[in-house]
Design a protein around this motif. Structure first.
Motif, short mmCIF file in Angstrom:
data_model
loop_
_atom_site.label_atom_id
_atom_site.label_comp_id
_atom_site.label_asym_id
_atom_site.label_seq_id
_atom_site.Cartn_x
_atom_site.Cartn_y
_atom_site.Cartn_z
N MET A 1 73.14 31.13 83.13
CA MET A 1 73.22 31.43 81.70
C MET A 1 72.73 30.22 80.90
SD MET A 1 76.85 33.48 81.33
CE MET A 1 77.88 32.32 82.23
N ILE A 2 72.14 30.51 79.73
CA ILE A 2 71.68 29.42 78.85
C ILE A 2 72.47 29.50 77.55
CG2 ILE A 2 69.71 28.46 77.58
CD1 ILE A 2 67.87 29.89 79.61
N LEU A 3 73.04 28.36 77.14
CA LEU A 3 73.74 28.32 75.85
C LEU A 3 72.81 27.64 74.84
CD1 LEU A 3 76.29 28.85 74.20
CD2 LEU A 3 77.09 26.57 74.87
N HIS A 4 72.39 28.40 73.84
CA HIS A 4 71.57 27.86 72.75
C HIS A 4 72.55 27.30 71.72
CE1 HIS A 4 67.91 29.83 74.38
NE2 HIS A 4 68.78 30.71 74.82
N ASP A 5 72.43 26.00 71.44
CA ASP A 5 73.55 25.34 70.77
C ASP A 5 73.07 24.12 69.98
OD1 ASP A 5 76.17 24.74 70.12
OD2 ASP A 5 76.85 24.39 72.16
N PHE A 6 74.00 23.55 69.22
CA PHE A 6 73.79 22.33 68.44
C PHE A 6 75.08 21.52 68.66
CE2 PHE A 6 74.44 20.53 63.99
CZ PHE A 6 73.44 19.59 64.05
N LEU A 7 74.98 20.36 69.30
CA LEU A 7 76.19 19.70 69.78
C LEU A 7 77.31 19.47 68.75
CD1 LEU A 7 75.41 17.02 72.54
CD2 LEU A 7 76.49 19.27 72.77
N PRO A 8 77.01 19.09 67.49
CA PRO A 8 78.12 18.89 66.57
C PRO A 8 78.83 20.19 66.15
CG PRO A 8 76.13 17.76 65.80
CD PRO A 8 75.72 18.65 66.93
N SER A 9 78.30 21.33 66.55
CA SER A 9 78.86 22.60 66.10
C SER A 9 80.17 22.95 66.81
CB SER A 9 77.85 23.73 66.35
OG SER A 9 78.53 24.99 66.27
N GLY A 10 81.20 23.22 66.02
CA GLY A 10 82.46 23.68 66.59
C GLY A 10 82.33 25.08 67.17
N ASN A 11 81.48 25.91 66.57
CA ASN A 11 81.30 27.26 67.10
C ASN A 11 80.69 27.20 68.51
OD1 ASN A 11 82.31 28.93 64.98
ND2 ASN A 11 80.52 28.41 63.75
N ALA A 20 84.07 25.04 80.36
CA ALA A 20 84.71 23.96 81.12
C ALA A 20 86.01 24.46 81.72
CB ALA A 20 84.95 22.76 80.20
N CYS A 21 86.78 25.20 80.93
CA CYS A 21 88.07 25.72 81.40
C CYS A 21 87.87 26.66 82.59
CB CYS A 21 88.75 26.44 80.23
SG CYS A 21 90.24 27.31 80.69
N LEU A 22 86.86 27.50 82.52
CA LEU A 22 86.63 28.49 83.58
C LEU A 22 85.73 27.95 84.70
CD1 LEU A 22 86.11 31.71 81.42
CD2 LEU A 22 88.15 31.01 82.66
N ASP A 23 85.31 26.68 84.54
CA ASP A 23 84.41 26.05 85.50
C ASP A 23 83.11 26.85 85.66
OD1 ASP A 23 83.71 24.01 87.17
OD2 ASP A 23 84.63 24.88 88.96
N LEU A 24 82.57 27.27 84.53
CA LEU A 24 81.30 28.02 84.52
C LEU A 24 80.18 27.07 84.17
CD1 LEU A 24 82.15 31.20 82.42
CD2 LEU A 24 81.64 31.09 84.87
N LYS A 25 79.10 27.13 84.92
CA LYS A 25 77.96 26.25 84.62
C LYS A 25 76.99 26.98 83.70
CE LYS A 25 79.53 23.10 87.40
NZ LYS A 25 80.84 22.88 86.76
N VAL A 26 76.65 26.34 82.58
CA VAL A 26 75.62 26.90 81.70
C VAL A 26 74.59 25.81 81.43
CG1 VAL A 26 76.96 28.68 80.47
CG2 VAL A 26 76.98 26.34 79.64
N THR A 27 73.35 26.23 81.22
CA THR A 27 72.31 25.27 80.84
C THR A 27 72.31 25.21 79.31
OG1 THR A 27 71.03 25.93 82.74
CG2 THR A 27 69.83 24.79 80.99
N GLU A 56 72.56 33.24 76.38
CA GLU A 56 71.55 34.07 77.04
C GLU A 56 71.98 34.32 78.48
OE1 GLU A 56 67.62 32.40 76.64
OE2 GLU A 56 66.81 33.74 78.19
N LEU A 57 72.17 35.57 78.82
CA LEU A 57 72.63 35.92 80.16
C LEU A 57 71.48 35.82 81.15
CD1 LEU A 57 74.92 38.98 79.30
CD2 LEU A 57 75.49 36.54 79.33
N ASP A 58 71.79 35.84 82.43
CA ASP A 58 70.76 35.68 83.46
C ASP A 58 69.72 36.80 83.40
OD1 ASP A 58 71.96 33.39 84.26
OD2 ASP A 58 73.09 34.30 85.91
N ASP A 59 70.11 37.98 82.89
CA ASP A 59 69.13 39.08 82.80
C ASP A 59 68.37 39.07 81.47
OD1 ASP A 59 70.92 39.96 80.92
OD2 ASP A 59 71.47 41.80 81.95
N GLY A 60 68.57 38.00 80.65
CA GLY A 60 67.81 37.85 79.42
C GLY A 60 68.50 38.43 78.19
#
Ligand SMILES: N[C@@H](CCC(=O)N[C@@H](CS)C(=O)NCC(=O)O)C(=O)O
Length: 209
Positions: A1-11, A20-27, A56-60
């Protein structure tokens, strides 16, 4: 999965924290929202609302709205052995209480606590926003008071166990002071709740990808 993000964002941090809690790896793919990078054609194809976070899920397929994404991830992965049902309880009343905090966050907390922080820390204050600020701050204090009173009698927002409600509310609450008008020392129960979450072994700070 890809997380489209902006680091200072709380959302965005809500989702990073849950992963992190679920130990899920995202790019992580980062965008500078102050430069309009979420309003390009490719980004709008993922989220026509032009806002991070987008998962973005693995299937797009692309999912947006931070709290909807939290629910998706909890539905998909919360039942992994080590996290049995606590984050999104199966009991209808407890689950509704989680939903209540998620909806409440978007209407009563985020606009009053996150927005002033963004205006101040990203040089986005305008005359109109200055006029809106006193009302927002008053409502932000009312929101913090509700959390403070809830946390006076229980360790977490829904009860004595952590749920998605805490993961949703932690990000903007713990940086509320960056908005310039809140002192968390006025809210000792919230401060204790923040410390408890920061002490969890999977905890990551807002600056961490
Ligand atoms: N309700 C949305 C709000 C998302 C949101 O406000 N994202 C901001 C950053 S925190 C953004 O991308 N702003 C860029 C823009 O509006 O141009 C959610 O919870 O995901």
């Amino acid at each position: 999965m890809i997380l489209h993000d902006f680091l200072p964002s709380g959302n965005g941090y809500k989702i990073r924290l849950l992963c992190a809690c679920l130990d899920l790896k995202v790019t992580l793919k980062q965008y500078d929202i102050t430069k309009g990078e979420t309003h390009t054609e490719p980004f709008l194809a993922m989220n026509p609302n032009g806002k991070i976070p987008v998962l973005e899920l693995d299937d797009g397929q692309c999912l947006s709205e931070s709290n909807a994404v939290l629910l998706y991830l909890a539905e998909q992965y919360n039942l992994a052995e080590q996290h049995k049902s606590a984050l999104l309880p199966t009991d209808a009343i407890l689950r509704t209480k989680v939903y209540k905090w998620l909806f409440w966050e978007q209407y009563s907390h985020e606009p009053n606590i996150a927005s002033p922080r963004f205006w101040l820390t990203h040089n986005a204050m305008t005359d109109l926003k200055k006029q809106m600020l006193p009302d927002r701050i008053q409502q932000g204090h009312a929101a913090l008071k509700q959390m403070e009173e809830t946390l006076a009698t229980q360790a977490f927002l829904v009860g004595d166990f952590m749920t998605l409600a805490d993961i949703c509310l932690f990000p903007y609450t713990h940086v509320a002071e960056e908005g310039g008008s809140y002192q968390l020392s006025e809210y000792p129960n919230i401060q204790r709740w923040i410390k408890n979450i920061e002490a969890l072994d999977w905890f990551i700070p807002i600056t961490q990808a």
